[in-house]
Enzyme design. Structure first.
Site, PDB file in Angstrom:
ATOM      1  N   GLN A  15       0.838  -1.195   0.000  1.00 17.61           N
ATOM      2  CA  GLN A  15       0.000   0.000   0.000  1.00 17.61           C
ATOM      3  C   GLN A  15       0.874   1.248   0.000  1.00 17.61           C
ATOM      4  O   GLN A  15       1.747   1.384   0.853  1.00 17.61           O
ATOM      5  CB  GLN A  15      -0.885   0.005   1.256  1.00 17.61           C
ATOM      6  CG  GLN A  15      -1.733   1.259   1.408  1.00 17.61           C
ATOM      7  CD  GLN A  15      -2.367   1.368   2.791  1.00 17.61           C
ATOM      8  OE1 GLN A  15      -1.786   0.937   3.789  1.00 17.61           O
ATOM      9  NE2 GLN A  15      -3.561   1.938   2.850  1.00 17.61           N
ATOM     10  N   GLY A  16       0.625   2.143  -0.914  1.00 11.69           N
ATOM     11  CA  GLY A  16       1.422   3.365  -0.992  1.00 11.69           C
ATOM     12  C   GLY A  16       0.572   4.613  -0.837  1.00 11.69           C
ATOM     13  O   GLY A  16       0.170   5.243  -1.818  1.00 11.69           O
ATOM     14  N   TYR A  17       0.312   4.938   0.389  1.00  9.45           N
ATOM     15  CA  TYR A  17      -0.458   6.157   0.676  1.00  9.45           C
ATOM     16  C   TYR A  17       0.443   7.239   1.263  1.00  9.45           C
ATOM     17  O   TYR A  17       0.590   8.313   0.737  1.00  9.45           O
ATOM     18  CB  TYR A  17      -1.556   5.870   1.713  1.00  9.45           C
ATOM     19  CG  TYR A  17      -2.813   5.230   1.192  1.00  9.45           C
ATOM     20  CD1 TYR A  17      -2.842   4.600  -0.047  1.00  9.45           C
ATOM     21  CD2 TYR A  17      -3.973   5.256   1.958  1.00  9.45           C
ATOM     22  CE1 TYR A  17      -4.007   4.001  -0.500  1.00  9.45           C
ATOM     23  CE2 TYR A  17      -5.139   4.669   1.513  1.00  9.45           C
ATOM     24  CZ  TYR A  17      -5.166   4.042   0.284  1.00  9.45           C
ATOM     25  OH  TYR A  17      -6.311   3.454  -0.149  1.00  9.45           O
ATOM     26  N   SER A  18       1.020   6.921   2.431  1.00  7.26           N
ATOM     27  CA  SER A  18       1.732   7.930   3.220  1.00  7.26           C
ATOM     28  C   SER A  18       2.942   8.485   2.481  1.00  7.26           C
ATOM     29  O   SER A  18       3.595   7.784   1.702  1.00  7.26           O
ATOM     30  CB  SER A  18       2.206   7.319   4.530  1.00  7.26           C
ATOM     31  OG  SER A  18       1.145   6.674   5.180  1.00  7.26           O
TER      32      SER A  18
ATOM     33  N   SER B   2      -4.008   7.356  12.961  1.00  5.04           N
ATOM     34  CA  SER B   2      -3.577   7.238  14.360  1.00  5.04           C
ATOM     35  C   SER B   2      -4.782   7.317  15.289  1.00  5.04           C
ATOM     36  O   SER B   2      -5.845   7.803  14.903  1.00  5.04           O
ATOM     37  CB  SER B   2      -2.601   8.354  14.704  1.00  5.04           C
ATOM     38  OG  SER B   2      -3.300   9.560  14.915  1.00  5.04           O
ATOM     39  N   ASN B   3      -4.594   6.855  16.507  1.00  5.06           N
ATOM     40  CA  ASN B   3      -5.732   6.855  17.430  1.00  5.06           C
ATOM     41  C   ASN B   3      -6.168   8.267  17.808  1.00  5.06           C
ATOM     42  O   ASN B   3      -7.331   8.488  18.140  1.00  5.06           O
ATOM     43  CB  ASN B   3      -5.405   5.996  18.649  1.00  5.06           C
ATOM     44  CG  ASN B   3      -5.430   4.510  18.295  1.00  5.06           C
ATOM     45  OD1 ASN B   3      -5.463   4.161  17.109  1.00  5.06           O
ATOM     46  ND2 ASN B   3      -5.433   3.648  19.297  1.00  5.06           N
ATOM     47  N   GLU B   4      -5.244   9.210  17.739  1.00  3.94           N
ATOM     48  CA  GLU B   4      -5.662  10.603  17.956  1.00  3.94           C
ATOM     49  C   GLU B   4      -6.594  11.038  16.819  1.00  3.94           C
ATOM     50  O   GLU B   4      -7.624  11.676  17.059  1.00  3.94           O
ATOM     51  CB  GLU B   4      -4.449  11.543  18.012  1.00  3.94           C
ATOM     52  CG  GLU B   4      -3.634  11.444  19.308  1.00  3.94           C
ATOM     53  CD  GLU B   4      -2.705  10.240  19.350  1.00  3.94           C
ATOM     54  OE1 GLU B   4      -2.500   9.604  18.294  1.00  3.94           O
ATOM     55  OE2 GLU B   4      -2.187   9.918  20.432  1.00  3.94           O
TER      56      GLU B   4
ATOM     57  N   GLU C 194      -9.876  -0.965   6.224  1.00  2.00           N
ATOM     58  CA  GLU C 194      -8.632  -1.037   6.978  1.00  2.00           C
ATOM     59  C   GLU C 194      -8.921  -0.839   8.464  1.00  2.00           C
ATOM     60  O   GLU C 194      -8.337  -1.479   9.321  1.00  2.00           O
ATOM     61  CB  GLU C 194      -7.652   0.025   6.475  1.00  2.00           C
ATOM     62  CG  GLU C 194      -6.240  -0.176   7.017  1.00  2.00           C
ATOM     63  CD  GLU C 194      -5.259   0.894   6.532  1.00  2.00           C
ATOM     64  OE1 GLU C 194      -5.643   1.728   5.694  1.00  2.00           O
ATOM     65  OE2 GLU C 194      -4.116   0.869   7.020  1.00  2.00           O
TER      66      GLU C 194
HETATM   67  C1  LIG Z   1       4.291  -0.169  11.191  1.00  2.00           C
HETATM   68  C2  LIG Z   1       3.689   0.792  10.229  1.00  2.00           C
HETATM   69  C3  LIG Z   1       3.206   0.326   9.010  1.00  2.00           C
HETATM   70  C4  LIG Z   1       2.681   1.194   8.078  1.00  2.00           C
HETATM   71  N1  LIG Z   1       2.280   0.718   6.874  1.00  2.00           N
HETATM   72  C5  LIG Z   1       1.897   1.589   5.896  1.00  2.00           C
HETATM   73  C6  LIG Z   1       1.627   1.150   4.564  1.00  2.00           C
HETATM   74  O1  LIG Z   1       1.722  -0.033   4.269  1.00  2.00           O
HETATM   75  N2  LIG Z   1       1.277   2.052   3.650  1.00  2.00           N
HETATM   76  C7  LIG Z   1       1.159   3.388   3.940  1.00  2.00           C
HETATM   77  O2  LIG Z   1       0.819   4.157   3.065  1.00  2.00           O
HETATM   78  N3  LIG Z   1       1.404   3.859   5.195  1.00  2.00           N
HETATM   79  C8  LIG Z   1       1.780   2.988   6.171  1.00  2.00           C
HETATM   80  N4  LIG Z   1       2.073   3.448   7.434  1.00  2.00           N
HETATM   81  C9  LIG Z   1       2.026   4.889   7.676  1.00  2.00           C
HETATM   82  C10 LIG Z   1       0.925   5.337   8.628  1.00  2.00           C
HETATM   83  O3  LIG Z   1      -0.303   5.333   7.985  1.00  2.00           O
HETATM   84  C11 LIG Z   1       1.318   6.724   9.148  1.00  2.00           C
HETATM   85  O4  LIG Z   1       2.411   6.534  10.026  1.00  2.00           O
HETATM   86  C12 LIG Z   1       0.203   7.414   9.886  1.00  2.00           C
HETATM   87  O5  LIG Z   1      -0.758   7.866   8.986  1.00  2.00           O
HETATM   88  C13 LIG Z   1       0.681   8.593  10.737  1.00  2.00           C
HETATM   89  O6  LIG Z   1       1.386   9.512   9.968  1.00  2.00           O
HETATM   90  P1  LIG Z   1       2.825  10.025  10.400  1.00  2.00           P
HETATM   91  O7  LIG Z   1       3.637   8.853  10.711  1.00  2.00           O
HETATM   92  O8  LIG Z   1       3.295  10.963   9.391  1.00  2.00           O
HETATM   93  O9  LIG Z   1       2.569  10.798  11.786  1.00  2.00           O
HETATM   94  P2  LIG Z   1       2.051  12.286  11.951  1.00  2.00           P
HETATM   95  O10 LIG Z   1       0.873  12.497  11.113  1.00  2.00           O
HETATM   96  O11 LIG Z   1       3.184  13.209  11.820  1.00  2.00           O
HETATM   97  O12 LIG Z   1       1.565  12.252  13.467  1.00  2.00           O
HETATM   98  C14 LIG Z   1       2.450  12.388  14.578  1.00  2.00           C
HETATM   99  C15 LIG Z   1       1.608  12.458  15.837  1.00  2.00           C
HETATM  100  O13 LIG Z   1       0.728  13.589  15.777  1.00  2.00           O
HETATM  101  C16 LIG Z   1      -0.617  13.198  15.988  1.00  2.00           C
HETATM  102  N5  LIG Z   1      -1.513  14.042  15.211  1.00  2.00           N
HETATM  103  C17 LIG Z   1      -1.424  14.361  13.913  1.00  2.00           C
HETATM  104  N6  LIG Z   1      -2.449  15.140  13.552  1.00  2.00           N
HETATM  105  C18 LIG Z   1      -3.201  15.329  14.657  1.00  2.00           C
HETATM  106  C19 LIG Z   1      -4.415  16.050  14.927  1.00  2.00           C
HETATM  107  N7  LIG Z   1      -5.039  16.734  13.986  1.00  2.00           N
HETATM  108  N8  LIG Z   1      -4.913  16.010  16.177  1.00  2.00           N
HETATM  109  C20 LIG Z   1      -4.290  15.302  17.152  1.00  2.00           C
HETATM  110  N9  LIG Z   1      -3.143  14.618  16.944  1.00  2.00           N
HETATM  111  C21 LIG Z   1      -2.618  14.624  15.714  1.00  2.00           C
HETATM  112  C22 LIG Z   1      -0.650  11.753  15.539  1.00  2.00           C
HETATM  113  O14 LIG Z   1      -1.729  11.066  16.134  1.00  2.00           O
HETATM  114  C23 LIG Z   1       0.699  11.246  15.999  1.00  2.00           C
HETATM  115  O15 LIG Z   1       0.630  10.911  17.355  1.00  2.00           O
HETATM  116  C24 LIG Z   1       2.585   2.573   8.369  1.00  2.00           C
HETATM  117  C25 LIG Z   1       3.044   3.039   9.612  1.00  2.00           C
HETATM  118  C26 LIG Z   1       3.601   2.168  10.532  1.00  2.00           C
HETATM  119  C27 LIG Z   1       4.097   2.716  11.836  1.00  2.00           C
END
Ligand SMILES: Cc1cc2nc3c(=O)[nH]c(=O)nc-3n(C[C@H](O)[C@H](O)[C@H](O)COP(=O)(O)OP(=O)(O)OC[C@H]3O[C@@H](n4cnc5c(N)ncnc54)[C@H](O)[C@@H]3O)c2cc1C
Ligand SMILES: Cc1cc2nc3c(=O)[nH]c(=O)nc-3n(C[C@H](O)[C@H](O)[C@H](O)COP(=O)(O)OP(=O)(O)OC[C@H]3O[C@@H](n4cnc5c(N)ncnc54)[C@H](O)[C@@H]3O)c2cc1C
Lengths: 395, 367, 403
Positions: C128-131, C389-391, C246
């Site tokens: 999956q390529g989203y992030s 994320s859970n937030e 998901e």
């Molecule tokens: C083990 C693992 C597997 C993954 N697999 C995939 C994959 O296969 N494909 C893919 O596309 N992505 C994947 N991901 C990416 C995942 O979807 C992202 O890590 C996730 O969306 C969070 O984005 P970020 O890491 O940039 O954190 P950030 O968005 O930078 O968040 C950092 C912190 O800020 C908090 N935060 C952000 N915005 C808010 C808000 N508005 N209010 C309150 N709190 C907030 C978050 O909850 C978090 O605690 C994976 C991640 C992990 C850890």
């Protein structure tokens, strides 16, 4: 670095212990223990007993009749008071407005108000919160308009503890509309018997009457009742608070509660592991809170930590009330009128503690709301942290 | 009542901090922990020669708990790998309790940077109890014969001497054993926090009479005390570890932008960081308590140490988990310093007794 | 209202049990039992998928016409529980649970005919390529460009955190095809052959030392327009549809029940003083509380699967509660492991990817459960970060509370 207590302070602890055993009104301690609702007169007598020893004006400078204690000695005094089951000093007059008058009042104001406070001839109330201004206190709307030598007060205060017992109330009022809300706020003292002052009770969920709404309808107050300068009320209200920042800790009372809980817990629940574990955790937390309080008193803690400590203390206080309710079990349900001795006859099969402690459980929810709610406190701590406060460390 | 540091302690703290800042950065730490042996010779040598902090192991003077606390907090903040805790705190505490010439010689060796200790106390079946169950030493001639198995002996692969607890006829006793003695075998492995440990097996190991440390059969109270000394010091380390995690998290959330703003502008995250901070502050107080009560009578000392261990354990978990959480995906990488600090915090949480263990101990000593 | 399985469902359970008994080899069972995260060993998971494929059981939720099992929610639940109990490795979710439903819901006939069978057989293994580095929680801020060039889209940019991208031969991506007023507009859902020139995959190593996630770099990668799912610029609709899968598509409770049983069994082998950890009062309480939490949560899952949607945000509620329970269970695992939980011994487990940190080879010390416990604990921290994320989930739930 050490945890040793000075020989002088140790001697003081003995002195205080003997005082509470011998010279403090025993009947009041007994009455409080029995869970009978205390009257205004009980509090007056209790405070007079302290004053007889010169121990009432705890935070006051010696020249105004305070005992001139170090923070640590004051802490030890409070420990002994709570250990003995004596009544806490009602804070509004002695702890809150007294030091403000000492520091910022005119000699006339000092001569007028301070002796009455120390002799417990006058009780005071704190008029800060308003219906629309709670956490956002600076938005307060009650006005004081200058009219010759007087101010005319118009507005409403709410949640005013003890206003129904009070002879005086110190209020934060708006004397000017300013760009910064805080700049237009003044502090003024009002005689509760002034025409236009009206007190209405608010009954809290434990059934008690402690809170009130106080309305001011065109209340005329002499300008000589203004504390310090106009527009400086916010400053006066806050500047001395730092000295009081751990007065909510009540470590002695908490310790006494935990000891009682241990004994009663054993009696009622036997070796119930869940209760014992929870109790132990509260005991652990209390040990840690105590050291944190002492760090604040001796100047070791960062400002952020000081604000944060209120959260820890009040959370622990609430956990202790929850432990009491847990111990009460089904007996928590009884709600009886405790205004007179013998109240327990109303629910003969229910142990007294279940009634009084359930009431405390309900009332003490307020601890995380007043004095800066937990949420507001966290925001204050955050401001320190965002400025790098977490990394600063003791010298 | 006094919580201030002496001028000397402040100076020592500053010089330790300064040295670690310039010589023990995250990349150094990572490279060391990934190396085959995991041994950081440069840092150990500097501790001996430049910083002189190994002299805290000098058993000719009493244990200086406050100075150890000050140093450990710095070592935690820099996430060192070297066995300072194991050697200078835990090991030296055993030597100090034993006294005598052999112990003094080992202490001198530590100070010179030549001796490193590991205390082999736990066994597969002892969990957190100090009393050995299967490791035994029986008298043979003028000496002893040692048999048994010790588990997760932290620092053993780096140690020049093992201190081993064993049952003898009269109770629990302590012995100094060379890791390369005949009959000693080490099964070494990394720990999750990038350090090294081993399971150590003793099979008919022949020890001379002077291998016995302290009085025969009298080691249990010694170990209890050594455990409390170690908990206080490890707690100080934990405070350093946690302060760094919080600092990193504040910095990261201040610069990481999502939804067009720094994520630190979201109140939930602000309040979470405040909760982390308050846990650290409580942990700091708890470490003071344990440290300043080390010389109290045993029940009071034990109570303070258990208070500290519970408070630190819970803080390590909360602060660690949330530091990772607030870093988002970045927190889940080996590249982020915070994940390494989190792993150390997780190890600390489980060493010398879990939260449950110490709540029970608190109950038993507090009555 | 009742909580019992029907006779048919019980019969189905029997059938599933027999199937597992007959087909699950020890090696495969071990791959499921000793996982160190939610990701199973790639090879073994694929091997098991092929076995399931023969029986038509790879895709429990897909309609039969597309090669799915076409099971009811109850059957899916039973299957998940039996799978966990038997210790079979899970099938990788990126294809079957995510991309598949997107194609079924939004793909054209050719895409269905071409991709679905290959997905089922395992010939295509998906990532999956989203992030992106700048688009995590704020996914709609994604930047990776896809420029129109005749019958192809030419992609340039970077993705990050891509699970199993190193072993995948296909990936589904969100790319930006237009800059429109709302960030959510102008995004396209694109299927990419990972062997196309210009695609580079670089490893990311987790705190447990496992290489499961990756970064993917796109340099002028030509992707046929035939691989666009839904319409160009309309990918957000597809992505949102899929996100629901998901977040709430599968139940958490079946695995958790089994994990708690395993933890209890392990505690029976750990000595504490003169007794066993399983009888230690504090431990007993912790375990009981976990079971109580799980019982309530499982009932919530039953309600969610049985009825009409509970609330607009029930998928988010399940994601938050499910992952937090999962994390809690790994904490209990660590508690049972005791001091052996300090040892780093990935060789004792079946990690979902290559392990690159130094570790002892071959044998391990202590109980096997204790060796995998810290790895699970570390890896499971991701549960509250990924898939929204859970937030972020709580923000979503909060919006539904406001009247
Ligand atoms: C083990 C693992 C597997 C993954 N697999 C995939 C994959 O296969 N494909 C893919 O596309 N992505 C994947 N991901 C990416 C995942 O979807 C992202 O890590 C996730 O969306 C969070 O984005 P970020 O890491 O940039 O954190 P950030 O968005 O930078 O968040 C950092 C912190 O800020 C908090 N935060 C952000 N915005 C808010 C808000 N508005 N209010 C309150 N709190 C907030 C978050 O909850 C978090 O605690 C994976 C991640 C992990 C850890
Ligand atoms: C028992 C009791 C005795 C009291 N005695 C007195 C007294 O003698 N004199 C006096 O003047 N006042 C008194 N108070 C009033 C007290 O100071 C206020 O209740 C307090 O300031 C909170 O204000 P509020 O009740 O209006 O709540 P609100 O300010 O409306 O707050 C409601 C909730 O919102 C939260 N909240 C508010 N702002 C924010 C924010 N920015 N971020 C996050 N959360 C937020 C609060 O934490 C709280 O949980 C008393 C109150 C009680 C309960």
């Amino acid at each position: 670095m050490d945890l040793l207590i000075d020989a002088d302070d140790l001697a003081f602890v003995d002195e205080a212990r003997i005082f509470f055993e011998r010279d403090y009104p025993r009947d009041i301690i007994d009455k409080a223990r029995a869970g009978i609702v205390l009257t205004r007169d009980d509090h007056v007598r209790a405070q007079q007993a302290l004053q007889a020893r010169g121990w009432l004006g705890v935070g006051w400078p010696a020249e105004h009749g305070g005992p001139g204690w170090t923070p640590v000695r004051r802490y030890l005094f409070e420990q002994e008071l709570e250990r003995a089951g004596a009544l806490s000093i009602i804070p509004m007059a002695v702890i809150y407005i007294g030091p403000i008058v000492c520091a910022f009042g005119t000699p006339e104001q000092q001569a007028h108000w301070l002796p009455d406070i120390l002799e417990s001839r006058a009780m005071w109330a704190q008029g800060y919160s308003e219906p629309e201004s709670g956490s956002d206190l600076a938005s307060l709307a009650m006005t004081a308009t200058r009219d010759g030598d007087d101010f005319i007060l118009q507005g409403s205060k709410i949640w005013t503890s003890g206003a129904h017992w009070a002879d005086w109330i110190f209020c934060l009022v708006r004397t000017e509309k300013t760009a910064r809300k805080q700049d237009g706020i003044s502090m003024i003292c009002v005689d509760m018997r002034t025409p236009g002052v009206e007190v209405r009770p608010i009954i809290t969920m434990d059934g008690s009457h402690e809170l009130n709404q106080v309305r001011f309808d065109a209340v005329r107050v002499p300008a000589t009742n203004l504390i310090g300068e106009e527009g400086r009320g916010w400053y006066y209200a806050n500047v001395l608070l730092s000295a009081e920042r751990v007065s909510y800790a009540h470590v002695g009372r908490k310790r006494a509660d935990l000891a009682a809980l241990a004994v009663l817990g054993e009696e009622r629940l036997g070796a119930n592991n869940g209760f014992r574990q929870r109790l132990a955790r509260a005991g652990i937390m209390l040990d840690v809170v105590e050291i944190s309080v002492l760090r604040v008193l001796t100047g070791d803690a960062e400002p952020a930590a000081v604000s944060g400590l209120k959260i820890a203390c009040t959370q622990l206080a609430q956990e202790i009330t929850a432990l009491w309710v847990e111990l009460a079990g089904r007996d928590r349900s009884a709600l009886v009128d405790r205004s007179a001795a013998g109240w327990s006859a109303q629910a003969p099969a229910v142990p007294g503690f279940a009634v009084t402690r359930t009431a405390s459980y309900l009332f003490e929810r307020a601890q995380t709301i007043y004095g800066g709610s937990t949420e507001v406190q966290k925001t204050i701590v955050w401001r320190h942290l965002a400025r790098g406060g977490a990394l600063g460390r003791r010298a | 009542m006094d919580f201030s540091l002496s001028g000397e302690q402040q100076q020592l703290r500053d010089s330790v901090r300064g040295w670690l800042k310039s010589h023990h950065g995250f990349e150094h730490r990572r490279a060391i922990s990934r190396s085959e042996s995991g041994w950081d010779a440069a840092t150990w040598t500097a501790f001996a020669d430049d910083l002189g902090i190994l002299s805290l192991a000098d058993i000719a003077v009493p244990h200086d708990a406050v100075t150890v606390m000050v140093v450990m907090e710095e070592l935690g903040e820099a996430l060192i790998t070297v066995p300072f805790l194991e050697t200078v705190v835990t090991g030296a505490a055993v030597l100090r309790a034993a006294g005598g010439e052999a112990a003094q010689a080992l202490s001198d060796g530590i100070i010179a940077g030549d001796v490193r200790l590991a205390l082999a106390w736990a066994e597969p079946d002892t969990r957190y109890g100090w009393q050995p169950r299967t490791t035994r030493a029986v008298r043979e001639g003028n000496g002893w014969r040692l048999d048994g198995l010790k588990s997760v002996v932290v620092g053993a692969p780096w140690a020049t001497h093992l201190i081993v607890s064993a049952l003898t006829d009269t109770g629990t006793s302590l012995f100094v054993v060379a890791p390369d003695a005949i009959g000693v075998s080490l099964m070494s492995y990394p720990t999750i926090d990038g350090r090294r440990a081993a399971d150590v097996r003793f099979e008919g190991v022949v020890l001379s009479g002077d291998a016995l440390l302290g009085e025969e059969g009298a080691a249990l109270p010694v170990l209890e005390r050594v455990g409390d000394i170690s908990i206080a010091a490890m707690g100080a380390e934990a405070v350093g570890v946690m302060r760094r995690m919080l600092a990193d998290t504040i910095e990261y959330t201040g610069q990481r932008k999502q939804f067009g703003q720094p994520i630190a502008s979201f109140q939930v995250l602000q309040h979470r960081m405040v909760d982390m901070f308050m846990q650290i502050e409580m942990a700091t107080s708890a470490v003071y308590l344990a440290t300043l009560r080390l010389e109290a009578e045993p029940a009071e000392r034990a109570r303070a140490a258990s208070v500290a261990k519970v408070t630190i354990g819970e803080a390590c978990r909360f602060v660690g988990q949330n530091a990772v959480q607030l870093h988002g995906g970045m927190g889940m990488t080996d590249d982020a310093a915070v994940s390494h600090y989190f792993k150390r915090a997780t190890v600390i949480e489980g060493e010398f007794g879990t939260t449950d263990h110490h709540v029970e101990r608190f109950i038993s000593v507090a009555g | 209202m009742n909580l019992d399985w029907s006779d048919d469902e019980l019969a189905f359970r029997q059938e599933v049990r027999e199937f597992f008994a007959e087909n699950l080899t020890d090696e495969l069972r071990s791959a499921g039992t000793w996982m160190t995260s939610v990701y199973a060993d790639h090879e073994r998971s694929l091997a098991w998928q092929r076995i399931l494929h023969k029986r038509g059981w790879v895709a429990p939720a897909w309609p039969v016409e597309h090669g799915g099992a076409g099971w009811s929610v109850a059957q899916r639940y039973i299957f998940a529980r039996e799978r966990a109990a038997a210790g079979a490795p899970p099938v990788s979710p990126m294809g079957i649970a995510m991309c598949g439903p997107a194609i079924i819901g939004h793909g054209n006939d050719w895409q269905k005919a071409h991709f679905l069978p290959r997905m089922l057989s395992g010939e295509h293994f998906w990532c999956q390529g989203y992030s992106e580095p700048g688009a995590g929680s704020d996914l709609a801020a994604l930047q990776m460009r896809a420029e129109d060039d005749g019958d192809a889209l030419v992609c340039t940019g970077q993705k990050i955190w891509n699970t199993h991208a190193d072993v995948a031969n296909w990936g589904f991506f969100l790319v930006r095809t237009s800059r429109l007023e709302r960030l959510q507009q102008g995004i396209t859902f694109l299927l990419v052959d990972m062997t196309t020139p210009g695609v580079t995959v670089r490893p990311i190593v987790s705190p447990a030392g496992e290489h499961i996630q990756n970064e993917i770099f796109f340099d002028q990668v030509r992707v046929p327009k035939a691989n666009v799912v839904g319409a160009i610029d309309n990918g957000w609709t597809v992505a949102k549809y899929l996100l629901e899968f998901e977040r709430g598509g599968s139940a958490y409770a079946p695995d958790l029940q089994v994990r708690l049983d395993q933890i209890e069994a392990a505690a029976r082998t750990v000595a504490v003083g003169d007794g066993m950890l399983a009888d230690d009062a504090a431990f007993v309480r912790r375990l009981a509380l976990a079971r109580i939490r799980l019982a309530a949560f499982e009932t919530y899952e039953f309600r969610a699967m049985a009825g009409p949607a509970l609330s607009g945000a029930s998928a988010s509620v399940m994601k938050v509660l499910g992952t937090e329970l999962q994390q809690h269970v790994t904490e209990l695992g660590l508690l049972v492991a005791g001091r052996y939980g300090m040892a780093y011994q990935p060789q004792a487990g079946m990690p979902g990817g290559q392990v690159s940190l130094p570790h002892a080879h071959g044998t391990f010390v202590g109980p096997r459960q204790a060796a995998v416990a810290p790895l699970r604990y570390l890896n499971e921290r991701a549960g509250s970060i990924y898939a929204g994320s859970n937030e972020i989930q709580r923000n979503i739930i909060a919006k539904t509370l406001r009247l």
